[in-house]
Design a protein around this motif. Structure first.
Motif, PDB file in Angstrom:
ATOM      1  N   LEU A 181       0.588  -1.389  -0.126  1.00 18.51           N
ATOM      2  CA  LEU A 181       0.643   0.312  -0.092  1.00 18.51           C
ATOM      3  C   LEU A 181       1.273   1.208  -0.113  1.00 18.51           C
ATOM      4  O   LEU A 181       1.896   1.764   0.294  1.00 18.51           O
ATOM      5  N   ASP A 182       0.782   1.966  -1.394  1.00 16.40           N
ATOM      6  CA  ASP A 182       1.897   3.235  -1.310  1.00 16.40           C
ATOM      7  C   ASP A 182       1.128   4.142  -0.887  1.00 16.40           C
ATOM      8  O   ASP A 182      -0.054   4.989  -0.952  1.00 16.40           O
ATOM      9  N   ASP A 183       1.974   5.090  -0.323  1.00 12.23           N
ATOM     10  CA  ASP A 183       1.467   7.134   0.147  1.00 12.23           C
ATOM     11  C   ASP A 183       0.522   6.607   1.137  1.00 12.23           C
ATOM     12  O   ASP A 183      -0.338   7.657   1.519  1.00 12.23           O
ATOM     13  N   PHE A 184       1.077   5.729   2.380  1.00 12.41           N
ATOM     14  CA  PHE A 184       0.082   5.313   3.602  1.00 12.41           C
ATOM     15  C   PHE A 184      -0.244   6.636   3.830  1.00 12.41           C
ATOM     16  O   PHE A 184       1.500   7.735   3.929  1.00 12.41           O
ATOM     17  N   ILE A 204       4.438   4.071   4.295  1.00 12.70           N
ATOM     18  CA  ILE A 204       4.130   5.752   4.771  1.00 12.70           C
ATOM     19  C   ILE A 204       5.071   6.673   4.194  1.00 12.70           C
ATOM     20  O   ILE A 204       6.453   5.992   3.305  1.00 12.70           O
ATOM     21  N   ASP A 205       4.269   7.879   3.619  1.00 14.11           N
ATOM     22  CA  ASP A 205       4.360   8.614   2.674  1.00 14.11           C
ATOM     23  C   ASP A 205       5.481   9.295   3.399  1.00 14.11           C
ATOM     24  O   ASP A 205       5.835   9.739   3.954  1.00 14.11           O
ATOM     25  N   LYS A 206       6.126  10.157   1.983  1.00 11.79           N
ATOM     26  CA  LYS A 206       7.182  10.878   2.249  1.00 11.79           C
ATOM     27  C   LYS A 206       6.705  12.144   2.806  1.00 11.79           C
ATOM     28  O   LYS A 206       7.512  12.209   4.118  1.00 11.79           O
ATOM     29  N   ALA A 238       9.538   3.235   4.768  1.00 13.03           N
ATOM     30  CA  ALA A 238       9.511   4.364   5.077  1.00 13.03           C
ATOM     31  C   ALA A 238       9.867   5.209   3.861  1.00 13.03           C
ATOM     32  O   ALA A 238      11.075   4.876   2.745  1.00 13.03           O
ATOM     33  N   GLU A 239       9.372   6.387   3.323  1.00 12.11           N
ATOM     34  CA  GLU A 239       9.566   6.516   1.628  1.00 12.11           C
ATOM     35  C   GLU A 239      10.315   7.627   1.531  1.00 12.11           C
ATOM     36  O   GLU A 239       9.685   9.122   2.862  1.00 12.11           O
ATOM     37  N   GLY A 240      11.322   7.984   1.116  1.00 13.18           N
ATOM     38  CA  GLY A 240      11.481   9.940   1.037  1.00 13.18           C
ATOM     39  C   GLY A 240      12.670   9.794   2.537  1.00 13.18           C
ATOM     40  O   GLY A 240      12.718  10.766   2.711  1.00 13.18           O
TER      41      GLY A 240
HETATM   42 MG    MG Z   1       4.254   6.188  -2.674  1.00 13.11          MG
END
Ligand code: MG
Ligand code: C2E
Ligand code: MG
Ligand code: MG
Length: 294
Positions: A181-184, A204-206, A238-240
């Motif tokens: 699940l992207d951009d949570f 988890i979204d950036k 964790a993204e970004g």
């Molecule tokens: Mg994303």
């Protein structure tokens, strides 16, 4: 918006809207041509296990270099591709290119897995074929085991799109392809989806990671997300992640994986190969001191 107005026939467009619409139509035309000519390439961004420091997978990210507009962000053209149906041929191109590049890495003994972003519109294509079949055939064609591929979807796929999508995702999961699940945290966040859908991992979204050290309430929010994910047995990415401080904070919280410019920007397939061949199991644990020395 004009259409929702009962007397829409007499709506006028502002000059700004005309310019915007023209630009958009122009972009759409160029995109159509670009899809025909395959004027795209993929970059791959490593995803790192925060405990071992190893690169476990890479995320495929599309790039479009237009002769007139230059490099155009997928944030700008993916929505147009979705609206126009161009996402069908584009999505298949992405899938085959990603699998071709992954097969090449595997041939070198680099047995990482690969994440592919899939938009809601790809669930069932214009010919009525489900993404399950498209994916299954592509895996067979490229001789890649399902466990090496996962797809990234956003909440919108689960909420806005047809109920068939859920069945298709279930079938994909059965095939052995995990669903991330992207951009949570950026969407509707109806938490019930986390258990009702075949989600294996949360990204988890950036936007949260950006604020993680600045804002105390965001710190608490991240902690709550990590705890929730642990309770649901869902690993977290964790993204970004851009700073050592973010890395340390997230690792200490028990976040499982990280992706971000701190570890690596998205790389061309050639650069990725070089990167993987020289990467020792986690240089990044020593990064803080290395950075401190700079
Ligand atoms: Mg994303
Ligand atoms: P996403 O799937 O959430 O991808 C993560 C985005 O964050 C990527 O942007 C990546 O380059 C960027 N990023 C990663 N680490 C950092 C960091 O440390 N700092 C900063 N500033 N950015 C970071 P990108 O490549 O521009 O893609 C944007 C979005 O476009 C993606 O978000 C995804 O929603 C969509 N997209 C990209 N490639 C594809 C594709 O092949 N298919 C589909 N359907 N969508 C795609
Ligand atoms: Mg993604
Ligand atoms: Mg995104």
């Amino acid at each position: 918006q004009a259409k929702r107005d009962g007397r829409a026939h007499y709506q006028y467009f502002s000059p700004e809207m005309n310019v915007e619409m023209l630009a958009r139509m122009h972009l759409e035309q160029r995109l159509r041509k670009a899809v025909k000519l395959s004027e795209f390439y993929l970059e791959y961004q490593p995803i790192i296990d925060m405990r071992s420091g190893a690169i476990t997978s890479v995320e495929a990210l599309i790039r479009w270099q237009d002769p007139e507009f230059g490099l155009i962000s997928p944030e700008d053209f993916i929505p147009i591709a979705e609206e126009t149906g161009l996402i069908d041929p584009l999505g298949e191109w992405i899938l085959h290119q990603a699998l071709t590049d992954l097969a090449q890495l595997h041939a070198q003994g680099l047995m990482i897995s690969m994440a592919i972003n899939v938009s809601g519109r790809q669930c069932i294509n214009s010919k009525g074929i489900s993404f399950y079949n498209v994916l299954k055939d592509a895996l067979a064609e490229h001789a890649i085991a399902a466990k090496y591929i996962h797809i990234e979807i956003t909440e919108s796929i689960l909420i806005e799109d047809k109920p068939q999508c859920l069945q298709i995702l279930d079938a994909i999961k059965q095939l052995g392809v995990d669903i991330y699940l992207d951009d949570f945290g950026t969407g509707y966040s109806a938490l019930s989806y986390l258990t009702q859908c075949p989600i294996s991992v949360i990204k988890i979204d950036k936007s949260f990671i950006d604020k993680v050290l600045v804002n105390t309430s965001d710190k608490k929010l991240i902690k709550a997300i990590v705890m929730m994910a642990k309770n649901l047995d869902l690993p977290l990415v964790a993204e970004g992640v851009e700073t050592v401080e973010q890395w340390d904070f997230l690792r200490d919280l028990g976040c499982d994986y990280a992706q971000g410019y701190l570890m690596s920007k998205p790389l061309s397939n050639i650069k990725l190969l070089a990167h993987l061949l020289q990467a020792k199991p986690f240089d990044y644990l020593t990064l803080p001191t290395e950075l401190a020395a700079v």
